[in-house]
Design a protein around this motif. Structure first.
Motif, PDB file in Angstrom:
ATOM      1  N   THR A  80      11.273 -32.739  18.314  1.00  0.00           N
ATOM      2  CA  THR A  80      10.084 -32.216  18.985  1.00  0.00           C
ATOM      3  C   THR A  80       9.328 -31.292  18.031  1.00  0.00           C
ATOM      4  O   THR A  80       9.876 -30.809  17.038  1.00  0.00           O
ATOM      5  CB  THR A  80      10.461 -31.428  20.253  1.00  0.00           C
ATOM      6  N   LYS A  81       8.087 -31.037  18.367  1.00  0.00           N
ATOM      7  CA  LYS A  81       7.270 -30.142  17.552  1.00  0.00           C
ATOM      8  C   LYS A  81       7.511 -28.684  17.901  1.00  0.00           C
ATOM      9  O   LYS A  81       6.977 -27.798  17.243  1.00  0.00           O
ATOM     10  CB  LYS A  81       5.793 -30.484  17.741  1.00  0.00           C
ATOM     11  N   SER A  82       8.286 -28.448  18.963  1.00  0.00           N
ATOM     12  CA  SER A  82       8.543 -27.083  19.390  1.00  0.00           C
ATOM     13  C   SER A  82      10.005 -26.943  19.820  1.00  0.00           C
ATOM     14  O   SER A  82      10.489 -27.691  20.665  1.00  0.00           O
ATOM     15  CB  SER A  82       7.615 -26.721  20.555  1.00  0.00           C
ATOM     16  N   THR A 139       7.799 -39.781  12.232  1.00  0.00           N
ATOM     17  CA  THR A 139       7.015 -38.684  12.781  1.00  0.00           C
ATOM     18  C   THR A 139       7.805 -38.054  13.914  1.00  0.00           C
ATOM     19  O   THR A 139       8.605 -38.702  14.575  1.00  0.00           O
ATOM     20  CB  THR A 139       5.655 -39.163  13.341  1.00  0.00           C
ATOM     21  N   ALA A 140       7.545 -36.767  14.156  1.00  0.00           N
ATOM     22  CA  ALA A 140       8.283 -36.065  15.200  1.00  0.00           C
ATOM     23  C   ALA A 140       7.944 -36.596  16.585  1.00  0.00           C
ATOM     24  O   ALA A 140       8.687 -36.390  17.534  1.00  0.00           O
ATOM     25  CB  ALA A 140       7.981 -34.565  15.123  1.00  0.00           C
ATOM     26  N   GLY A 150       6.716 -29.456  10.267  1.00  0.00           N
ATOM     27  CA  GLY A 150       6.215 -30.175  11.435  1.00  0.00           C
ATOM     28  C   GLY A 150       6.781 -29.706  12.757  1.00  0.00           C
ATOM     29  O   GLY A 150       6.659 -30.410  13.764  1.00  0.00           O
ATOM     30  N   THR A 151       7.400 -28.513  12.776  1.00  0.00           N
ATOM     31  CA  THR A 151       7.928 -27.987  14.031  1.00  0.00           C
ATOM     32  C   THR A 151       7.898 -26.474  13.991  1.00  0.00           C
ATOM     33  O   THR A 151       7.779 -25.858  12.930  1.00  0.00           O
ATOM     34  CB  THR A 151       9.361 -28.489  14.288  1.00  0.00           C
ATOM     35  N   GLU A 152       7.987 -25.851  15.163  1.00  0.00           N
ATOM     36  CA  GLU A 152       8.007 -24.403  15.274  1.00  0.00           C
ATOM     37  C   GLU A 152       9.149 -23.996  16.195  1.00  0.00           C
ATOM     38  O   GLU A 152       9.614 -24.780  17.023  1.00  0.00           O
ATOM     39  CB  GLU A 152       6.677 -23.897  15.847  1.00  0.00           C
TER      40      GLU A 152
END
Length: 270
Positions: free
Chosen positions: A151-153, A169-170, A233-235
């Motif tokens: 996931t991006k988060s 890609t995520a 690509g993630t936080e």
């Protein structure tokens, strides 16, 4: 009187390395067979250690171990492979594609048959946005898994990073993912470590650079960056309820974010 037992290497056949079981081997030019029971005992950086029990002419021979040298690999589908060497570039490849996962110490475990597992010890590193590396302990070999964060988060309080194998890609869904479990820690250089314990062998960690951004409702969002400065690509999102779990980590992250803003190094919104 000479023993009627024939040495194991006098027979030829297919070794069922990936699962325990019986197999019949034939002796060249003779009407003889030997029944072997092969069990995976250990996985080393450059070998498989097998337990071998041989029965010939109805007699059981004392069990022994055999060490099969070779190399670990990961194929284009992120399957775990072991190439058993036979000399002059020849050999047999054994696939553990559906038979490996991570244990409580985030190390790779392999199905050994009869419900048993063996551990291929190593440590995880992140080599850019698309490659997760497992460096084998006790050798120079490494396994490189292609993929991306699922996931991006990432919610920090869950203590989990999920990696989607094979994803370019995520946002991609489906396929296999692996989960690393641990807790987040703040470094003196404002980077983040995702750390977990390995018992008597101490802690292991994944280390990240970070770009700070205070989100509107969620709390503090920290963008993960590789050691080479590449966005991953993630936080990681740290909410205020994380404060009670972390001994003040949220407050320290918020303070660092504001100080970094004054120095002109980050984007900050509240």
């Amino acid at each position: 009187m000479k023993s009627s037992r024939k040495p194991l290497n006098a027979f030829s056949g297919r070794w069922p390395l990936k699962r325990a079981g019986e197999i019949a081997l034939g002796r060249a030019g003779l009407d003889e067979t030997a029944s072997l029971n092969v069990r995976l005992i250990a996985a080393e950086p450059d070998a498989l250690v097998l337990g071998v029990a041989q029965a010939q002419a109805g007699q059981r021979v004392v069990a022994r171990t055999a060490r099969v040298s070779g190399k670990w690999r990961v194929d284009s589908r992120n399957r775990l492979l072991f190439f058993a060497e036979k000399g002059k570039g020849r050999g047999r490849t054994v696939s553990f594609g559906a038979g490996w996962e991570l244990d409580g110490a985030n190390e790779i475990t392999i199905e050994a048959g009869r419900g048993e597992r063996v551990t291929l010890r190593g440590r995880w590193e992140l080599d850019g946005p698309r490659t997760l590396v497992y460096s084998l302990e006790g050798g120079s070999a490494e396994l490189r898994f292609r993929g991306a964060f699922q996931t991006k988060s990432i919610l920090a309080k869950d203590g989990e990073i999920r990696w989607q194998l094979g994803a370019e890609t995520a946002a991609r869904r489906g396929g296999r993912s692996i989960g690393l479990f641990g807790k987040w820690k703040l470094r003196r250089d404002l980077g983040l470590d995702f750390e977990w314990e390995r018992g008597a062998r101490g802690a292991a960690r994944l280390s990240f650079g970070a770009s700070y951004n205070v989100g509107d409702r969620r709390g503090l969002a920290v963008g993960l960056v590789s050691r080479r400065g590449e966005p991953l690509g993630t936080e990681v999102v740290f909410t205020r309820d994380f404060e009670r779990r972390s001994g003040g980590l949220f407050a320290r992250l918020e303070k660092n974010a504001r100080e970094a803003l004054v120095e002109g190094g980050v984007s900050l919104k509240w």
